[in-house]
Motif scaffolding. Structure first.
Motif, PDB file in Angstrom:
ATOM      1  N   UNK A  83       0.825  -1.210   0.000  1.00 52.34           N
ATOM      2  CA  UNK A  83       0.000   0.000   0.000  1.00 52.34           C
ATOM      3  C   UNK A  83       0.861   1.263   0.000  1.00 52.34           C
ATOM      4  N   UNK A  84       1.955   1.250   0.766  1.00 47.95           N
ATOM      5  CA  UNK A  84       2.829   2.422   0.829  1.00 47.95           C
ATOM      6  C   UNK A  84       3.481   2.705  -0.518  1.00 47.95           C
ATOM      7  N   UNK A  85       3.956   1.641  -1.176  1.00 50.06           N
ATOM      8  CA  UNK A  85       4.581   1.836  -2.494  1.00 50.06           C
ATOM      9  C   UNK A  85       3.568   2.345  -3.504  1.00 50.06           C
ATOM     10  N   UNK A  86       2.345   1.844  -3.411  1.00 50.38           N
ATOM     11  CA  UNK A  86       1.297   2.288  -4.330  1.00 50.38           C
ATOM     12  C   UNK A  86       0.935   3.756  -4.073  1.00 50.38           C
ATOM     13  N   UNK A  87       0.819   4.139  -2.798  1.00 47.34           N
ATOM     14  CA  UNK A  87       0.469   5.518  -2.449  1.00 47.34           C
ATOM     15  C   UNK A  87       1.588   6.492  -2.816  1.00 47.34           C
ATOM     16  N   UNK A  88       2.840   6.055  -2.660  1.00 49.97           N
ATOM     17  CA  UNK A  88       3.975   6.928  -2.965  1.00 49.97           C
ATOM     18  C   UNK A  88       4.305   6.922  -4.454  1.00 49.97           C
ATOM     19  N   UNK A  89       3.775   5.947  -5.190  1.00 46.31           N
ATOM     20  CA  UNK A  89       4.031   5.873  -6.627  1.00 46.31           C
ATOM     21  C   UNK A  89       5.430   5.389  -6.957  1.00 46.31           C
ATOM     22  N   UNK A  90       5.956   4.478  -6.147  1.00 47.15           N
ATOM     23  CA  UNK A  90       7.306   3.952  -6.396  1.00 47.15           C
ATOM     24  C   UNK A  90       7.250   2.454  -6.662  1.00 47.15           C
ATOM     25  N   UNK A  91       8.266   1.938  -7.332  1.00 50.23           N
ATOM     26  CA  UNK A  91       8.340   0.505  -7.649  1.00 50.23           C
ATOM     27  C   UNK A  91       8.911  -0.306  -6.496  1.00 50.23           C
ATOM     28  N   UNK A  92      10.001   0.213  -5.900  1.00 50.11           N
ATOM     29  CA  UNK A  92      10.621  -0.508  -4.791  1.00 50.11           C
ATOM     30  C   UNK A  92      11.191   0.483  -3.786  1.00 50.11           C
ATOM     31  N   UNK A  93      11.539  -0.021  -2.616  1.00 44.79           N
ATOM     32  CA  UNK A  93      12.064   0.819  -1.548  1.00 44.79           C
ATOM     33  C   UNK A  93      13.484   1.271  -1.829  1.00 44.79           C
ATOM     34  N   UNK A  94      14.028   2.040  -0.911  1.00 41.11           N
ATOM     35  CA  UNK A  94      15.366   2.580  -1.064  1.00 41.11           C
ATOM     36  C   UNK A  94      16.424   1.586  -0.575  1.00 41.11           C
ATOM     37  N   UNK A  95      17.629   1.792  -1.033  1.00 37.23           N
ATOM     38  CA  UNK A  95      18.735   0.958  -0.580  1.00 37.23           C
ATOM     39  C   UNK A  95      19.316   1.449   0.729  1.00 37.23           C
ATOM     40  N   UNK A  96      19.084   2.734   1.048  1.00 39.19           N
ATOM     41  CA  UNK A  96      19.595   3.331   2.280  1.00 39.19           C
ATOM     42  C   UNK A  96      18.453   4.015   3.027  1.00 39.19           C
ATOM     43  N   UNK A  97      17.646   3.246   3.771  1.00 40.17           N
ATOM     44  CA  UNK A  97      16.541   3.870   4.499  1.00 40.17           C
ATOM     45  C   UNK A  97      17.039   4.851   5.552  1.00 40.17           C
ATOM     46  N   UNK A  98      16.356   5.965   5.673  1.00 41.62           N
ATOM     47  CA  UNK A  98      16.746   6.991   6.626  1.00 41.62           C
ATOM     48  C   UNK A  98      17.674   8.024   6.032  1.00 41.62           C
ATOM     49  N   UNK A  99      18.336   7.692   4.932  1.00 40.09           N
ATOM     50  CA  UNK A  99      19.263   8.625   4.286  1.00 40.09           C
ATOM     51  C   UNK A  99      18.707   9.124   2.949  1.00 40.09           C
ATOM     52  N   UNK A 100      18.141   8.206   2.183  1.00 41.92           N
ATOM     53  CA  UNK A 100      17.596   8.545   0.868  1.00 41.92           C
ATOM     54  C   UNK A 100      16.095   8.261   0.886  1.00 41.92           C
ATOM     55  N   UNK A 101      15.290   9.234   0.468  1.00 34.27           N
ATOM     56  CA  UNK A 101      13.842   9.061   0.412  1.00 34.27           C
ATOM     57  C   UNK A 101      13.403   8.903  -1.034  1.00 34.27           C
ATOM     58  N   UNK A 102      12.610   7.853  -1.296  1.00 39.25           N
ATOM     59  CA  UNK A 102      12.123   7.594  -2.655  1.00 39.25           C
ATOM     60  C   UNK A 102      10.830   8.334  -2.954  1.00 39.25           C
ATOM     61  N   UNK A 103       9.994   8.506  -1.958  1.00 44.98           N
ATOM     62  CA  UNK A 103       8.703   9.147  -2.191  1.00 44.98           C
ATOM     63  C   UNK A 103       8.145   9.670  -0.892  1.00 44.98           C
ATOM     64  N   UNK A 104       6.957  10.253  -0.983  1.00 45.44           N
ATOM     65  CA  UNK A 104       6.293  10.777   0.209  1.00 45.44           C
ATOM     66  C   UNK A 104       4.838  10.334   0.220  1.00 45.44           C
ATOM     67  N   UNK A 105       4.307  10.161   1.413  1.00 53.26           N
ATOM     68  CA  UNK A 105       2.884   9.895   1.600  1.00 53.26           C
ATOM     69  C   UNK A 105       2.386  10.820   2.704  1.00 53.26           C
ATOM     70  N   UNK A 106       1.120  11.150   2.649  1.00 55.58           N
ATOM     71  CA  UNK A 106       0.557  12.028   3.674  1.00 55.58           C
ATOM     72  C   UNK A 106       0.039  11.192   4.838  1.00 55.58           C
TER      73      UNK A 106
END
Length: 148
Positions: A83-106
């Motif tokens: 659901x988070x990937x669908x809401x943020x419009x991304x295919x997959x998560x980041x390789x460095x969580x906490x440092x690089x952000x792939x998308x945003x959700x409200x």
């Protein structure tokens, strides 16, 4: 415990199967075939039960295989990461969580996801706020930023 005693108990198989697309190929076929269940019977029942869900949505499934090779299964709501990937419009998560952000959700998205997840049997006793906090944690590990 002897092998006969281990076989006498019901076995639980946990699988993540796309809704409406179950087929007797891996992972379904080998997981059920090793326990003596006809995978085609399961696939027909699963596809019929998940016909109302959008095809291809990953559906966590708990299959209980009885000693007489009969089975029952429970389907749960899709994972929060889906659901988070669908809401943020991304295919997959980041390789460095906490440092690089792939998308945003409200926060509104987070609460909508929490409402869907609260229908699961194992989450019914939790307040919506606690489920939303879990969703925020999942978002953080995916590299999705939650904005107010």
């Amino acid at each position: 415990m002897s092998k006969a005693a281990a076989k006498a108990r019901a076995q639980v198989v946990r699988l993540l199967i796309p809704a409406g697309k179950a087929a007797p190929t891996p992972p379904v076929g080998p997981a059920l075939g090793a326990r003596g269940v006809k995978s085609m019977d399961f696939c027909k029942e699963f596809n019929a039960k998940t016909a109302h869900i959008e095809q291809g949505v990953p559906t966590p499934t708990l299959i209980t295989v009885q000693p007489d090779r009969s089975f029952t299964f429970i389907t749960k709501s899709p994972p929060a990461s889906y659901f988070l990937k669908k809401a943020a419009g991304i295919e997959k998560g980041t390789g460095k969580p906490g440092h690089i952000f792939n998308g945003t959700v409200s926060l509104k998205h987070v609460y909508e996801i929490a409402k869907i997840k609260s229908t699961d049997e194992h989450m019914k006793h939790l307040p919506l706020e606690s489920i939303a906090r879990m969703i925020v944690g999942s978002a953080r590990s995916l590299g999705v930023q939650v904005v107010p």
